[in-house]
Design an enzyme around this catalytic site. Sequence first.
Site, mmCIF file in Angstrom:
data_model
loop_
_atom_site.group_PDB
_atom_site.id
_atom_site.type_symbol
_atom_site.label_atom_id
_atom_site.label_comp_id
_atom_site.label_asym_id
_atom_site.label_seq_id
_atom_site.Cartn_x
_atom_site.Cartn_y
_atom_site.Cartn_z
ATOM 1 C CB CYS A 87 -3.551 6.767 -8.307
ATOM 2 S SG CYS A 87 -3.909 8.344 -7.521
ATOM 3 C CD GLN A 291 0.807 11.099 8.677
ATOM 4 O OE1 GLN A 291 0.536 10.824 7.508
ATOM 5 N NE2 GLN A 291 1.412 10.232 9.470
ATOM 6 C CE1 TYR A 320 12.616 6.260 13.115
ATOM 7 C CE2 TYR A 320 11.426 5.343 14.983
ATOM 8 C CZ TYR A 320 12.427 5.246 14.040
ATOM 9 O OH TYR A 320 13.226 4.136 14.022
ATOM 10 C CB CYS A 416 3.341 4.623 6.439
ATOM 11 S SG CYS A 416 5.111 4.846 6.473
HETATM 12 N N1 SAH Z 1 5.023 11.388 13.963
HETATM 13 C C1 SAH Z 1 5.194 12.431 12.981
HETATM 14 C C2 SAH Z 1 6.225 12.105 11.893
HETATM 15 C C3 SAH Z 1 6.164 10.736 11.292
HETATM 16 S S1 SAH Z 1 7.055 10.524 9.781
HETATM 17 C C4 SAH Z 1 3.864 12.808 12.359
HETATM 18 O O1 SAH Z 1 2.907 12.044 12.412
HETATM 19 O O2 SAH Z 1 3.763 13.900 11.791
HETATM 20 C C5 SAH Z 1 8.559 9.862 10.275
HETATM 21 C C6 SAH Z 1 9.547 10.893 10.780
HETATM 22 O O3 SAH Z 1 10.731 10.174 11.158
HETATM 23 C C7 SAH Z 1 9.985 11.943 9.770
HETATM 24 O O4 SAH Z 1 9.808 13.208 10.337
HETATM 25 C C8 SAH Z 1 11.483 11.638 9.552
HETATM 26 O O5 SAH Z 1 12.251 12.815 9.342
HETATM 27 C C9 SAH Z 1 11.869 10.984 10.861
HETATM 28 N N2 SAH Z 1 13.014 10.064 10.872
HETATM 29 C C10 SAH Z 1 13.460 9.248 9.909
HETATM 30 N N3 SAH Z 1 14.480 8.487 10.332
HETATM 31 C C11 SAH Z 1 14.703 8.831 11.633
HETATM 32 C C12 SAH Z 1 15.612 8.385 12.642
HETATM 33 N N4 SAH Z 1 16.512 7.440 12.394
HETATM 34 N N5 SAH Z 1 15.527 8.940 13.861
HETATM 35 C C13 SAH Z 1 14.608 9.902 14.133
HETATM 36 N N6 SAH Z 1 13.728 10.361 13.218
HETATM 37 C C14 SAH Z 1 13.763 9.838 11.978
#
Ligand code: SAH
Length: 459
Positions: A87, A291, A320, A416
């Site tokens: 934190c 999350q 993603y 994020c």
């Molecule tokens: N939308 C989802 C995950 C978001 S986190 C949610 O809200 O739960 C970002 C995600 O992107 C992770 O699962 C990670 O494994 C994935 N990721 C990272 N680099 C990537 C890439 N080049 N292509 C596809 N997915 C990727």
Amino acid sequence: MAKQAAPVKKNQTVTLQFEDLTHEGSGVGKINGYPLFVPYALPGEEGEVKVVKVNKNFGFGKLIKVTKSSEERVEPPCDVYYQCGGCQLQHMSYELQLEMKQNQVRNAMRKVAHLEDVPVHSIIRMDDPWRYRNKVQMPVGEKEDGELKTGFYQKRSHRIIDGMETCNIQDEVNDRMVEAVRRIADRLGIPSYDEDKDTGVLRHIVVRTGEVTKDTMIVIITRTSDLPHQDAMVKELIKTYPHIKSIVHNINDRKTNSIWGKQSKAIWGEDYIYDTIGDIQFAISAKSFYQVNPPQTKKLYDKALEYARIGSDDTVVDAYCGIGTISLFLAQEAKKVYGVEVVPEAVDDAWKNAGLNGFTNAEFYVGEAEKVMPWWTAQGLRPDVVVVDPPRKGCDEELLKAMLGMEPKRIVYVSCNPSTLARDLRILEDGGYATQEVQPVDMFPQTHHVEAVCWLERK
Ligand code: SAH
């Protein structure tokens, strides 16, 4: 004209008036225009500072004494706050934390994306900004007498903090489960991993608990390919804690800073646990992203869905997509959703989750989004809406190009990291999209991390 030397020297003590905050939440004070960044100092404060590092255009200081205190300063509830790096904002009122995050998003929009007028809404706050985390990854070490200890690393080090008994942003169940595993492993005589020598066994204890289901998964990460006293460990855990639904053993035999190794297997129960967000149930396996702040996640996804304005005839891409969380939110309204994600276990979860909730209009692909999206385009896929939710480094340039090539009428960008968000928005703006609204969401209270969701329309 040669640039003037910095007006301070290393180890010098100075008095500073603090005016501002950095992205990390450090106070900023200036000496003859030369900024010093000082952790734990707040705007409006005056303090005695020891200069610890002098660069050409800025330096760093250590706060020795606050000589004039801000009304926004609060007593951190955590006993190890000033040692732990987890934190950064516990010494600030929650109001100031929110204001800082809001400003950060607004400034990124102006200075990086060059979007002067885009509305940045008030950050969505958390009612109770403590004990929200559903997952903990805890390092294991040993005390001098050999007893196992757990605790986060001290700031910028791999030394485990002594006497860390609880984490105030962590679900209490997870706190207790880490302690349970530590106690049992200690009694069974399982040694901890020694990072310097690359010997020993137990590296990390990971615990994830579902917000709604209260199901717990325990992951024990070892250097060795077997977990000594596995049966005794499992037996005692499940006998004492019936909410444990899954115990996974992960092997990380490399000398590395990464927590996770490649191989995982369930040593008891299923290799996933369930949780629910809104009306949708999710199976989550050990290595899948999920999350960490469930109540805020619901607010974030609701906003993403609102911004996506999906019609019943629309085709949507979720890049993603992780375990298909946003995808299935979208699938409630869309004709068809395509998700892409790089972690194979997460894609397995996504398929399982579609089935679990009776969705037949969602498909998931394993791969890098930047590679799969151009391939989809080549196959003739023309989505109406694209949703992206990349990691902190933002979208790959190839992915932004692919997204522009798909010519969706709308883009929803969940981020994020405001800096990479703003960088990518500039590219999307130049590629023919107009940012309509930005909504920051406080997903990570007490830390400097900032989440935001953004809505763009094709010009
Ligand atoms: N939308 C989802 C995950 C978001 S986190 C949610 O809200 O739960 C970002 C995600 O992107 C992770 O699962 C990670 O494994 C994935 N990721 C990272 N680099 C990537 C890439 N080049 N292509 C596809 N997915 C990727």
